[in-house]
Structures are given as C-alpha cells and as structure tokens.
Design a protein around this motif. Structure first.
Motif, PDB file in Angstrom:
ATOM      1  N   ALA A  31      -2.776  -7.642  -3.245  1.00  0.00           N
ATOM      2  CA  ALA A  31      -4.325  -6.793  -3.899  1.00  0.00           C
ATOM      3  C   ALA A  31      -4.626  -5.765  -2.934  1.00  0.00           C
ATOM      4  CB  ALA A  31      -4.309  -8.055  -4.411  1.00  0.00           C
ATOM      5  N   THR A  32      -4.739  -5.425  -1.859  1.00  0.00           N
ATOM      6  CA  THR A  32      -5.690  -5.087  -1.337  1.00  0.00           C
ATOM      7  C   THR A  32      -4.922  -3.436  -1.124  1.00  0.00           C
ATOM      8  OG1 THR A  32      -4.807  -5.390   0.823  1.00  0.00           O
ATOM      9  CG2 THR A  32      -6.516  -6.729  -0.182  1.00  0.00           C
ATOM     10  N   ALA A  33      -3.990  -3.382  -1.493  1.00  0.00           N
ATOM     11  CA  ALA A  33      -2.902  -2.195  -1.838  1.00  0.00           C
ATOM     12  C   ALA A  33      -3.991  -1.077  -2.242  1.00  0.00           C
ATOM     13  CB  ALA A  33      -1.700  -1.848  -2.366  1.00  0.00           C
ATOM     14  N   SER A  34      -4.645  -1.386  -3.927  1.00  0.00           N
ATOM     15  CA  SER A  34      -5.019  -0.273  -4.533  1.00  0.00           C
ATOM     16  C   SER A  34      -6.670   0.618  -3.406  1.00  0.00           C
ATOM     17  CB  SER A  34      -5.973  -0.838  -5.439  1.00  0.00           C
ATOM     18  OG  SER A  34      -6.875  -1.837  -4.797  1.00  0.00           O
ATOM     19  N   THR A  35      -6.143   0.125  -2.582  1.00  0.00           N
ATOM     20  CA  THR A  35      -7.842   0.745  -0.822  1.00  0.00           C
ATOM     21  C   THR A  35      -7.520   1.908  -1.113  1.00  0.00           C
ATOM     22  OG1 THR A  35      -7.690  -1.091   0.055  1.00  0.00           O
ATOM     23  CG2 THR A  35      -8.696   1.024   1.065  1.00  0.00           C
ATOM     24  N   VAL A  57     -15.035  -6.054   4.158  1.00  0.00           N
ATOM     25  CA  VAL A  57     -15.453  -5.827   2.539  1.00  0.00           C
ATOM     26  C   VAL A  57     -16.614  -5.267   2.900  1.00  0.00           C
ATOM     27  CG1 VAL A  57     -15.694  -7.021   0.767  1.00  0.00           C
ATOM     28  CG2 VAL A  57     -13.908  -7.045   1.838  1.00  0.00           C
ATOM     29  N   THR A  58     -17.867  -4.970   3.247  1.00  0.00           N
ATOM     30  CA  THR A  58     -19.065  -5.320   2.506  1.00  0.00           C
ATOM     31  C   THR A  58     -19.585  -3.497   3.545  1.00  0.00           C
ATOM     32  OG1 THR A  58     -20.160  -6.685   3.151  1.00  0.00           O
ATOM     33  CG2 THR A  58     -21.342  -5.580   3.594  1.00  0.00           C
ATOM     34  N   LEU A  59     -18.733  -3.452   4.264  1.00  0.00           N
ATOM     35  CA  LEU A  59     -18.336  -1.696   4.590  1.00  0.00           C
ATOM     36  C   LEU A  59     -17.440  -0.874   3.797  1.00  0.00           C
ATOM     37  CD1 LEU A  59     -18.242  -2.013   8.561  1.00  0.00           C
ATOM     38  CD2 LEU A  59     -20.438  -1.096   7.642  1.00  0.00           C
ATOM     39  N   LEU A  60     -16.345  -1.527   3.373  1.00  0.00           N
ATOM     40  CA  LEU A  60     -15.120  -0.408   2.730  1.00  0.00           C
ATOM     41  C   LEU A  60     -16.594   0.135   1.244  1.00  0.00           C
ATOM     42  CD1 LEU A  60     -13.154   1.681   1.949  1.00  0.00           C
ATOM     43  CD2 LEU A  60     -12.304  -1.332   1.234  1.00  0.00           C
ATOM     44  N   VAL A  61     -17.340  -1.193   0.899  1.00  0.00           N
ATOM     45  CA  VAL A  61     -17.629  -0.879  -0.125  1.00  0.00           C
ATOM     46  C   VAL A  61     -18.564  -0.585  -0.423  1.00  0.00           C
ATOM     47  CG1 VAL A  61     -18.434  -1.932  -2.556  1.00  0.00           C
ATOM     48  CG2 VAL A  61     -16.417  -3.154  -1.127  1.00  0.00           C
ATOM     49  N   THR A  62     -19.278  -0.063   0.629  1.00  0.00           N
ATOM     50  CA  THR A  62     -20.823   0.284   0.845  1.00  0.00           C
ATOM     51  C   THR A  62     -20.453   1.796   1.235  1.00  0.00           C
ATOM     52  OG1 THR A  62     -21.856  -1.602   1.438  1.00  0.00           O
ATOM     53  CG2 THR A  62     -23.013   0.815   1.952  1.00  0.00           C
ATOM     54  N   GLY A  63     -19.463   1.767   2.382  1.00  0.00           N
ATOM     55  CA  GLY A  63     -18.758   3.115   2.544  1.00  0.00           C
ATOM     56  C   GLY A  63     -18.555   3.971   0.988  1.00  0.00           C
ATOM     57  N   VAL A  64     -17.811   3.661   0.494  1.00  0.00           N
ATOM     58  CA  VAL A  64     -16.980   4.445  -0.707  1.00  0.00           C
ATOM     59  C   VAL A  64     -17.740   4.407  -1.918  1.00  0.00           C
ATOM     60  CG1 VAL A  64     -15.726   4.587  -2.607  1.00  0.00           C
ATOM     61  CG2 VAL A  64     -14.695   3.922  -0.088  1.00  0.00           C
ATOM     62  N   ALA A  69     -11.788   5.895  -7.151  1.00  0.00           N
ATOM     63  CA  ALA A  69     -11.990   5.678  -5.905  1.00  0.00           C
ATOM     64  C   ALA A  69     -13.265   4.547  -5.919  1.00  0.00           C
ATOM     65  CB  ALA A  69     -12.917   6.343  -5.058  1.00  0.00           C
ATOM     66  N   VAL A  70     -13.925   4.412  -6.466  1.00  0.00           N
ATOM     67  CA  VAL A  70     -14.881   3.523  -6.475  1.00  0.00           C
ATOM     68  C   VAL A  70     -14.018   1.475  -7.531  1.00  0.00           C
ATOM     69  CG1 VAL A  70     -17.302   2.380  -8.133  1.00  0.00           C
ATOM     70  CG2 VAL A  70     -16.856   5.179  -7.104  1.00  0.00           C
ATOM     71  N   PRO A  71     -13.453   2.180  -8.536  1.00  0.00           N
ATOM     72  CA  PRO A  71     -12.825   1.118  -9.198  1.00  0.00           C
ATOM     73  C   PRO A  71     -11.592   0.571  -8.119  1.00  0.00           C
ATOM     74  CG  PRO A  71     -12.073   2.978 -10.820  1.00  0.00           C
ATOM     75  CD  PRO A  71     -12.698   3.386  -9.744  1.00  0.00           C
ATOM     76  N   ALA A  72     -10.901   1.413  -7.616  1.00  0.00           N
ATOM     77  CA  ALA A  72      -9.578   1.078  -6.586  1.00  0.00           C
ATOM     78  C   ALA A  72     -10.505   0.122  -5.405  1.00  0.00           C
ATOM     79  CB  ALA A  72      -9.321   2.685  -6.295  1.00  0.00           C
ATOM     80  N   THR A  73     -11.529   0.855  -5.116  1.00  0.00           N
ATOM     81  CA  THR A  73     -12.196   0.153  -3.876  1.00  0.00           C
ATOM     82  C   THR A  73     -12.460  -1.824  -4.268  1.00  0.00           C
ATOM     83  OG1 THR A  73     -13.149   2.271  -3.026  1.00  0.00           O
ATOM     84  CG2 THR A  73     -13.923   0.028  -2.004  1.00  0.00           C
ATOM     85  N   THR A 131       0.765  -0.504  -0.179  1.00  0.00           N
ATOM     86  CA  THR A 131      -0.230   0.145  -0.114  1.00  0.00           C
ATOM     87  C   THR A 131       0.963   1.024  -0.307  1.00  0.00           C
ATOM     88  OG1 THR A 131      -1.877  -0.711   1.063  1.00  0.00           O
ATOM     89  CG2 THR A 131      -2.004   0.955   1.163  1.00  0.00           C
ATOM     90  N   ALA A 132       2.134   1.239   0.688  1.00  0.00           N
ATOM     91  CA  ALA A 132       2.860   2.180   0.997  1.00  0.00           C
ATOM     92  C   ALA A 132       3.127   2.888  -0.567  1.00  0.00           C
ATOM     93  CB  ALA A 132       4.173   2.266   1.821  1.00  0.00           C
ATOM     94  N   VAL A 133       3.310   1.559  -2.021  1.00  0.00           N
ATOM     95  CA  VAL A 133       3.813   1.624  -3.126  1.00  0.00           C
ATOM     96  C   VAL A 133       2.761   2.084  -3.818  1.00  0.00           C
ATOM     97  CG1 VAL A 133       5.090   0.706  -4.370  1.00  0.00           C
ATOM     98  CG2 VAL A 133       6.092   0.082  -2.746  1.00  0.00           C
ATOM     99  N   VAL A 134       2.071   1.833  -3.430  1.00  0.00           N
ATOM    100  CA  VAL A 134       0.384   1.747  -4.754  1.00  0.00           C
ATOM    101  C   VAL A 134      -0.324   3.671  -4.284  1.00  0.00           C
ATOM    102  CG1 VAL A 134      -1.365   1.500  -5.443  1.00  0.00           C
ATOM    103  CG2 VAL A 134       0.597  -0.108  -5.457  1.00  0.00           C
ATOM    104  N   ALA A 135       0.138   3.616  -2.882  1.00  0.00           N
ATOM    105  CA  ALA A 135      -1.340   4.356  -2.676  1.00  0.00           C
ATOM    106  C   ALA A 135      -1.043   6.120  -2.947  1.00  0.00           C
ATOM    107  CB  ALA A 135      -1.474   4.719  -1.547  1.00  0.00           C
ATOM    108  N   PRO A 136       0.579   6.025  -3.105  1.00  0.00           N
ATOM    109  CA  PRO A 136       0.473   7.581  -3.897  1.00  0.00           C
ATOM    110  C   PRO A 136       0.453   7.530  -5.363  1.00  0.00           C
ATOM    111  CG  PRO A 136       2.477   6.989  -2.568  1.00  0.00           C
ATOM    112  CD  PRO A 136       1.005   5.948  -2.641  1.00  0.00           C
ATOM    113  N   GLY A 137       0.329   6.858  -5.771  1.00  0.00           N
ATOM    114  CA  GLY A 137      -0.380   6.793  -7.434  1.00  0.00           C
ATOM    115  C   GLY A 137      -1.809   6.646  -7.162  1.00  0.00           C
ATOM    116  N   VAL A 138      -2.478   6.379  -6.764  1.00  0.00           N
ATOM    117  CA  VAL A 138      -3.341   6.094  -6.496  1.00  0.00           C
ATOM    118  C   VAL A 138      -4.519   7.613  -6.165  1.00  0.00           C
ATOM    119  CG1 VAL A 138      -6.174   5.197  -5.354  1.00  0.00           C
ATOM    120  CG2 VAL A 138      -3.821   3.883  -6.101  1.00  0.00           C
ATOM    121  N   ALA A 139      -3.316   8.431  -4.895  1.00  0.00           N
ATOM    122  CA  ALA A 139      -3.701   9.631  -4.878  1.00  0.00           C
ATOM    123  C   ALA A 139      -3.521  10.266  -5.866  1.00  0.00           C
ATOM    124  CB  ALA A 139      -2.972  10.175  -3.703  1.00  0.00           C
ATOM    125  N   ARG A 140      -2.864  10.203  -6.893  1.00  0.00           N
ATOM    126  CA  ARG A 140      -2.663  11.120  -7.891  1.00  0.00           C
ATOM    127  C   ARG A 140      -3.648  10.951  -8.825  1.00  0.00           C
ATOM    128  NH1 ARG A 140       2.300   9.168  -9.313  1.00  0.00           N
ATOM    129  NH2 ARG A 140       3.417  10.406  -7.175  1.00  0.00           N
TER     130      ARG A 140
END
Length: 434
Positions: free
Chosen positions: A149-153, A214-221, A116-120, A96-105
């Motif tokens: 694989a959860t690094a895209s959160t 997983v259910t809470l994450l997808v619903t909340g996002v 955010a939706v496809p990444a989640t 996640t530390a490697v992937v997260a900055p790219g997702v934020a960019r």
C-alpha cells in the motif's frame, strides 16, 4: 569654472602613469582582496525559491533511506527471518514499480502539489498499517499487503529534478550541477537514513524508525508542495505532449541498466544488514551502509563541479565499468578478512562510482524524455531501479538464508557486471540534432 580650465592638458614633458580601464579594473584597491566568483552550487541557490524547495525536498526524501531498513529490522527482529523481511520489502518495491509511473503521469498533468499530497497521505497509511501488523503479530500475508500500500509514494527526487529542469532549461552547465546536487542529496539520504533507522529501531523500539520516517515524509511533502513559485506548469488532463517516454530511442537500454543497478543496491542493503548481524553488530549495519552512501555523496558533489567535455553517452559505459570493478572489493573483503571495518572501507570506495554513474544516467534520461513528460520519464528510471532493488533484496535475502552473508556479496557484483554488459552492448544512441 569653464570646462576647458578644469580639464587642462598636462605640462609638456610631464608623464603620467594612468592605467587603462581594463587594467585598473583587474587590480584590486589597496587593503582589499579580490573576491572570488561564487561557486556553481552557490549560483544555484541564489535563484529565488531554490533553497526553500530543496530543503523541503530533503526532508521528504530522507525517509527513502529509512523505510526499507526499518522494515527489515522490524520484521526480522520479530519474526526471525531475513528471507521474509526481504520478500516483504521486495513486494513493496515491486508494487511501487507498477504504481509510480501512473502517479508521475498524474503529476505531469495536474501539477505536483495537487497529486503529491494525497498520494503521500495514502502511502503513510500503508506504512502505519505495516507497523500495526508487525506489532500485533498479524499473519504474514498482511505484511505484504500493508507494505504494498506504500506504492503511492511520489517520486520526490524526480519532482525536484523537474523543478531544476524547468528553472535551468537555458543553462546546460547549471543543469549538470543541479543533477549532481540531486544525486548527492539522494546519497546523503541513503547515508543518513539507514543510520537513523538502525539507531531508532535499536535504541528505542523496533517500530520507531517507521514512525519517524512517516512523520518526515508527510511534513516534507507538505512543505515542498507549498513552494508554488518554482513548480513546473501542469499540462492538463487532455494534453499529450509527445510520445510515451518508454518508446523514446535509447530509453529501454537505460532502463535495463537501471534495473541491474537497482539489484546492486537492494542486495547490498540486505546482505550488509545480515553480515553485521552475523558479526554481532546489527546496530552497525546502518553506519556501514552510510559509508557507502557517503563515498557516493562526496563523489557526486565533486563531479558536479567539473566542466566535462564530450557526450554523456561516451562516459556512461566507463562509469558503469568503474562501479563494477569496485564492487568486487566487498566480496573479497568478506571472504578473506571477515572484518567489518574492512568491509566498511571497501563499501566506501565502491560508493564513489555510484554517483557519477547515476548522474550520467539521469542526464541521459532527461535528454530523451519528451517535453512535458519529464517527471514520468525520470520516474520510469526510478521504477526500474525499484524493480531491481526488489529483485536484489529477494535474491540477497535468499542467498544469506541458504548460503552465508559473505557469499551474499557476490550478488551485487554479478548484478553490476550485468549492467556493464548491457551498457556496452546496447549502446545508448545520441539524440538527433534538431
């Protein structure tokens, strides 16, 4: 009737006690009490759309306190190794530390909802893959691959802070309150998340915590992304608003402190679970960790109501120093008393210094991040925290496995001391006035 007759002057010698308009406004009418002005938090939620995106983000952020605890309990319970559980969670956090900055960019460029939706959804598939690998006794390497694989959160907390910054860009006092609220929400999630995860895994089946998370994450996002009126504007793929946040003055020192503080959090989590298990109360580990987050949550809400003077640069080392001093208490409690309730009390006290430290840290990150790259800058701070959590989880798991759970509490104390040294030696400079 002529106006002069209606407004005739009073008789000579008559004295009328007519209050001035200012005084009359200050005196409430008889039978009524003066209304207090709304507090800072009520003023925040009075803004259109603020309550809706905060509630949705809370649902999306709660799983952040559930995933790692669920994974540790699930893996350690089936494979019988806290070292393996700590290494798997550390691998996921490092990814996640490697992937997260790219997702934020991408979020800054294309908008929160589009990214955010496809990444989640991709991260949810990784969590489900981990569950299946543990359930069907797959080889150990598959656990590392699935959790990675959860690094895209997406950084849900960073996206919420970006919305507040967009809404309150002309009100620094309200922004301080919003930052305090966001940190308290973080602590609330890490207070309730471990308790909920431990309860689900212990009461139903080991995979229950991951399924609910997983259910809470997808619903909340999905609900958060639907709040388009408060979403910051996207800057487009061709825009480059300002230099990279990593090169901003003072950012390396802030990220180094975040790395050390992350080691505090990661080691405390793994060591506390192992210590409660050694005491024969594994299910109580979530409640003990929840007390630490509760102390931080309350401290954050109180901190947000303060009208502080002076710069956050001067407050920052003092906040880290207080956190370092209080983290010595859990190590003393476990080495002298061996009592789980005493440990819980010391973690509650230690947590009270966490929120002020993190609030000040995020305020400094916001001050140094170039406009238009705010989500990326805050995600770098979260990335450093995750990297530290990964190191702390692995180090804490190794210490528990090869030494003892009580000795493991020396790991967060040492990590906090390192953060203090960095905060004092590498003083964060003040941004130059425009």
């Amino acid at each position: 009737m002529p106006r002069s007759t209606a407004t005739s002057a009073p008789d000579a010698g008559e004295v009328r006690n007519v209050p001035s308009p200012t005084r009359a406004a200050a005196i409430p009418p008889r039978g009524r009490t003066a209304r207090r002005p709304p507090g800072p938090y009520r003023r925040l939620f009075a803004r259109p759309g603020a309550l809706a995106f905060t509630a949705a983000n809370l649902a999306a952020r709660l799983p952040m306190g559930m995933f790692s605890v669920s994974a540790v309990v699930m893996i350690a319970g089936t494979r019988g190794s806290y070292a393996l559980a700590g290494a798997v969670t550390a691998t996921g956090l490092a990814a996640t530390a490697v992937v997260a900055p790219g997702v934020a960019r991408l979020v800054d460029r294309y908008g929160q909802a589009r990214v955010a939706v496809p990444a989640t959804l991709l991260a949810a598939l990784g969590s489900l893959a981990l569950l299946l690998c543990v359930r069907y006794d797959a080889p150990a390497w598959t656990l590392f691959a699935a959790y990675a694989a959860t690094a895209s959160t997406p950084n849900t907390g960073g996206m919420s802070r970006a919305r507040w910054t967009h809404l309150l860009k002309d009100d620094p006092g309200a922004l301080h309150t919003a930052n305090s609220l966001e940190q308290s929400v973080d602590e609330l999630c890490f207070m309730l998340g471990p308790v909920l995860a431990a309860f689900l895994c212990g009461t139903f089946f080991p995979e229950a915590g991951t399924l609910v998370a997983v259910t809470l994450l997808v619903t909340g996002v999905l609900a958060f992304a639907a709040q388009r009126s408060t979403e910051p504007p996207a800057h487009g793929p061709a825009s480059a608003p300002g230099p990279a946040p990593l090169r901003a003055p003072g950012m390396p020192a802030l990220l180094a402190v975040c790395l050390a503080l992350g080691a505090v959090f990661g080691a405390t989590e793994v060591v506390t679970i192992a210590y409660a298990d050694a005491q024969g109360h594994r299910a109580a580990a979530g409640a003990v960790l929840g007390l630490q987050a509760a102390g931080s949550c309350v401290a954050g809400l109180v901190y947000g109501r303060l009208r502080l003077t002076g710069s956050p640069e001067r407050r920052y080392p003092w906040c880290v120093a207080a956190m370092t001093a209080l983290l010595v208490l859990p190590a003393l409690a476990t080495s002298t008393t061996g009592s789980l309730p005493v440990l819980a009390a010391t973690l509650l006290l230690a947590g009270m210094a966490t929120a002020p430290t993190m609030i000040t840290n995020m305020a400094l990150v916001q001050r140094r991040t170039p406009p238009g790259r705010l989500n990326e800058g805050m995600t770098l701070a979260v990335t450093a925290l995750l990297g530290g959590i990964a190191c702390g989880s692995a180090t804490g798991g190794w210490t528990v496995e090869h030494m003892s759970p009580s000795t493991g509490y020396a790991v967060p104390a040492v990590a906090a001391a390192v953060a203090l040294v960095v905060a004092v030696v590498a003083r964060v400079p003040r941004p130059r006035e425009a």
